[in-house]
Enzyme design. Sequence first.
Site, mmCIF file in Angstrom:
data_model
loop_
_atom_site.group_PDB
_atom_site.id
_atom_site.type_symbol
_atom_site.label_atom_id
_atom_site.label_comp_id
_atom_site.label_asym_id
_atom_site.label_seq_id
_atom_site.Cartn_x
_atom_site.Cartn_y
_atom_site.Cartn_z
ATOM 1 N N ARG A 23 2.270 67.402 40.931
ATOM 2 C CA ARG A 23 1.067 68.020 41.529
ATOM 3 C C ARG A 23 0.716 67.445 42.906
ATOM 4 O O ARG A 23 -0.067 68.005 43.635
ATOM 5 C CB ARG A 23 -0.119 67.857 40.554
ATOM 6 N N LYS A 30 1.973 40.629 74.633
ATOM 7 C CA LYS A 30 3.006 40.623 73.593
ATOM 8 C C LYS A 30 3.640 39.243 73.511
ATOM 9 O O LYS A 30 4.056 38.703 74.537
ATOM 10 C CB LYS A 30 4.070 41.664 73.915
ATOM 11 N N THR A 69 4.786 61.079 27.820
ATOM 12 C CA THR A 69 4.171 59.752 27.690
ATOM 13 C C THR A 69 4.517 59.084 26.346
ATOM 14 O O THR A 69 4.660 57.858 26.280
ATOM 15 C CB THR A 69 2.642 59.851 27.849
ATOM 16 N N ASN A 112 -6.232 31.970 85.799
ATOM 17 C CA ASN A 112 -6.780 33.309 85.990
ATOM 18 C C ASN A 112 -5.651 34.265 86.345
ATOM 19 O O ASN A 112 -4.914 34.038 87.307
ATOM 20 C CB ASN A 112 -7.806 33.291 87.124
ATOM 21 N N ASN A 134 -3.800 62.670 40.116
ATOM 22 C CA ASN A 134 -2.746 63.666 39.979
ATOM 23 C C ASN A 134 -2.584 64.500 41.243
ATOM 24 O O ASN A 134 -1.547 65.119 41.447
ATOM 25 C CB ASN A 134 -3.039 64.589 38.796
ATOM 26 N N ASP A 137 -1.121 55.716 37.100
ATOM 27 C CA ASP A 137 -1.822 56.492 38.139
ATOM 28 C C ASP A 137 -3.342 56.374 38.040
ATOM 29 O O ASP A 137 -4.063 57.136 38.670
ATOM 30 C CB ASP A 137 -1.384 57.965 38.105
ATOM 31 N N ALA A 147 4.972 54.509 34.323
ATOM 32 C CA ALA A 147 5.120 54.790 35.756
ATOM 33 C C ALA A 147 6.430 55.493 36.066
ATOM 34 O O ALA A 147 7.001 55.333 37.133
ATOM 35 C CB ALA A 147 5.032 53.480 36.536
ATOM 36 N N ALA A 148 6.911 56.288 35.117
ATOM 37 C CA ALA A 148 8.224 56.907 35.312
ATOM 38 C C ALA A 148 8.140 58.317 35.884
ATOM 39 O O ALA A 148 9.131 58.848 36.372
ATOM 40 C CB ALA A 148 8.986 56.932 33.990
HETATM 41 C C1 UD1 Z 1 -2.421 62.087 30.763
HETATM 42 C C2 UD1 Z 1 -2.879 62.375 29.314
HETATM 43 C C3 UD1 Z 1 -4.288 62.982 29.349
HETATM 44 C C4 UD1 Z 1 -5.231 62.041 30.075
HETATM 45 C C5 UD1 Z 1 -4.711 61.719 31.491
HETATM 46 C C6 UD1 Z 1 -5.577 60.630 32.114
HETATM 47 C C7 UD1 Z 1 -0.815 62.914 28.088
HETATM 48 C C8 UD1 Z 1 0.021 63.986 27.491
HETATM 49 N N1 UD1 Z 1 -1.934 63.304 28.685
HETATM 50 O O1 UD1 Z 1 -2.322 63.334 31.434
HETATM 51 O O2 UD1 Z 1 -4.750 63.155 28.006
HETATM 52 O O3 UD1 Z 1 -6.532 62.629 30.154
HETATM 53 O O4 UD1 Z 1 -3.365 61.224 31.409
HETATM 54 O O5 UD1 Z 1 -5.159 60.376 33.407
HETATM 55 O O6 UD1 Z 1 -0.469 61.754 27.985
HETATM 56 N N2 UD1 Z 1 4.783 59.098 32.594
HETATM 57 C C9 UD1 Z 1 5.928 58.433 32.224
HETATM 58 N N3 UD1 Z 1 6.919 59.103 31.582
HETATM 59 C C10 UD1 Z 1 6.805 60.421 31.266
HETATM 60 C C11 UD1 Z 1 5.618 61.103 31.635
HETATM 61 C C12 UD1 Z 1 4.632 60.418 32.285
HETATM 62 O O7 UD1 Z 1 6.079 57.238 32.497
HETATM 63 O O8 UD1 Z 1 7.744 60.962 30.674
HETATM 64 C C13 UD1 Z 1 3.730 58.371 33.300
HETATM 65 C C14 UD1 Z 1 3.373 58.967 34.640
HETATM 66 O O9 UD1 Z 1 4.160 58.399 35.675
HETATM 67 C C15 UD1 Z 1 1.905 58.624 34.786
HETATM 68 C C16 UD1 Z 1 1.405 58.501 33.360
HETATM 69 O O10 UD1 Z 1 2.548 58.435 32.535
HETATM 70 O O11 UD1 Z 1 1.718 57.391 35.450
HETATM 71 C C17 UD1 Z 1 0.557 59.696 32.948
HETATM 72 O O12 UD1 Z 1 1.301 60.881 33.175
HETATM 73 P P1 UD1 Z 1 0.651 62.135 33.886
HETATM 74 O O13 UD1 Z 1 1.696 63.157 34.085
HETATM 75 O O14 UD1 Z 1 -0.150 61.718 35.043
HETATM 76 O O15 UD1 Z 1 -0.309 62.646 32.711
HETATM 77 P P2 UD1 Z 1 -1.652 63.484 32.885
HETATM 78 O O16 UD1 Z 1 -1.305 64.915 33.032
HETATM 79 O O17 UD1 Z 1 -2.508 62.891 33.922
HETATM 80 MG MG MG Z 2 -2.201 61.513 35.421
#
Ligand code: UD1
Ligand code: MG
Length: 483
Positions: A24, A360, A88, A386, A236, A111, A18-19
């Site tokens: 987008r 209120k 990730t 009343n 996203n 997400d 969740a970082a």
């Molecule tokens: C990611 C997957 C994709 C998958 C999709 C499903 C990767 C590279 N791709 O893409 O294969 O189909 O999710 O929803 O993993 N986050 C961090 N730190 C970071 C980057 C991201 O904590 O450095 C967290 C984000 O806050 C998010 C989650 O990881 O909650 C996924 O990141 P996001 O950027 O949404 O990846 P997608 O492009 O959706």
């Molecule tokens: Mg995502």
Amino acid sequence: MDNALTMSNRDVAVLVLAAGKGTRLKSSLAKVLHQAGGRPLIEHVVRACAPLHAKKIIAVIGHQAEQVSAAIEHLDAATVLQQPQNGTGHALLVSRRAIGNARFVLVLPGDAPLIRPETLRALLQKHKTGSAAATILTAVLADPSGYGRVLRKSGDTVAAIIEESHLAPEQRELNEINSSIYCFTAAKLWPALSDVKPDNKHREIYLTDAISVLNSKGETVLAEIAADPREALGCNTRADLAGVDRTFREWKRDQLMRDGVTIRLPETVLIDPDVTAGEDTILEPAVQLLGKTKIGARCTIRTGSVLHDMILGDDVLVEPHCVLTQSRIESEVVIGPFARLRPESHLLKGARVGNFVEIKKSTIGEGSKAPHLSYIGDAKVGSKSNIGAGTITCNYDGFAKHPTTIGNRVFVGSDSVLVAPLKIGDGAYIAAGSVITENVPPDALGIGRGRQSNKPGWASKKRRELSVTSAHSHKKKPPKKRR
Ligand code: UD1
Ligand code: MG
């Protein structure tokens, strides 16, 4: 009992990613703090993990870390800071110490909020019984665009996850997507991750690349297809958020309908997750039940009404277009149409509050009525009183708020102004059109208005005067004399 239900997960560490910022979404708010189904995305994900009773739940936070951490504070999750956010895979690397010696790591993106505990249990079960290095939760989507795709090796095993930007033309047909929910065996995960290179245009370490690394090391990677593909949906974009919100709302309405609530045109009714309603309650179209609203049995909430953190007894009728907030309504009350309850109001059994009445921080006693056009603030009204049309409590003198106390069986005549602080005793009468500035004793008549005087014949005299004046001004000019 099902194996998956009895299996202990004390050997599992849950990691919620969740970082990220959520570029987008084009928002100043971090993505996982955006709401769908009445809660921030991250809260849904952490709640879905809680019933697993894992060894620990860790959220990886970075962007707006403080707010994200506050959103899950009440849910017993630890946090790890990822700064900067290099992908990730990098999010897992910075969490290694927090994960400690857990045998398995269950990874979820912050997400994808529609995930359910049963599905996570099934994933863990498949991973453990299949002795896999990694097991991916996947879904088959009619429109897989935007997601990483799953490249199968054999029927059950996976060769790689390919991000959309890296798809070869012939791979564009692949419609099994990576949900970003995985179970890893920790001992296999760490060496694989250390081999992942930031080979993408963002120079990030992708967790998805760990899958092909594991495969090339001869490890087993399995996939579990989610029974309901919606559970894999990530948010996203704003459109993704709207779609996920729609699903949450549908699930909540379905739950209430199973519990015996009638919902007319259900797709127009918005209900927050913590709301409850009793049997045979009816919700008309375009009703919103928000926050921690609790509704008793056999109530009717008519169209266009919005209830926020309300508590209703049984057999309450809320007529159309009421706005009711943080207040309590006892049984058999009728309120509206077009009524407003502001916080800390309390309508006792059988009270009636009618159109264009604002209340209120006030109590309306049993069987008392305020049927039309009133403002009642900081007041306590006894039973069977009343409050006539247009009555207003002047509770504010520009500096402080003052209370008004109205006893039992009081009759307040229409268009009265009650200047607080004020006490009106039991059984008193207030003459219509009064401005009441002093206490009224029990059973007395309070009257505070200019005395009326009638002037006999005044109107007909006035009409005569006016008709004479007007006859003068309309007098025709005399005709010209002919020569
Ligand atoms: C990611 C997957 C994709 C998958 C999709 C499903 C990767 C590279 N791709 O893409 O294969 O189909 O999710 O929803 O993993 N986050 C961090 N730190 C970071 C980057 C991201 O904590 O450095 C967290 C984000 O806050 C998010 C989650 O990881 O909650 C996924 O990141 P996001 O950027 O949404 O990846 P997608 O492009 O959706
Ligand atoms: Mg995502």
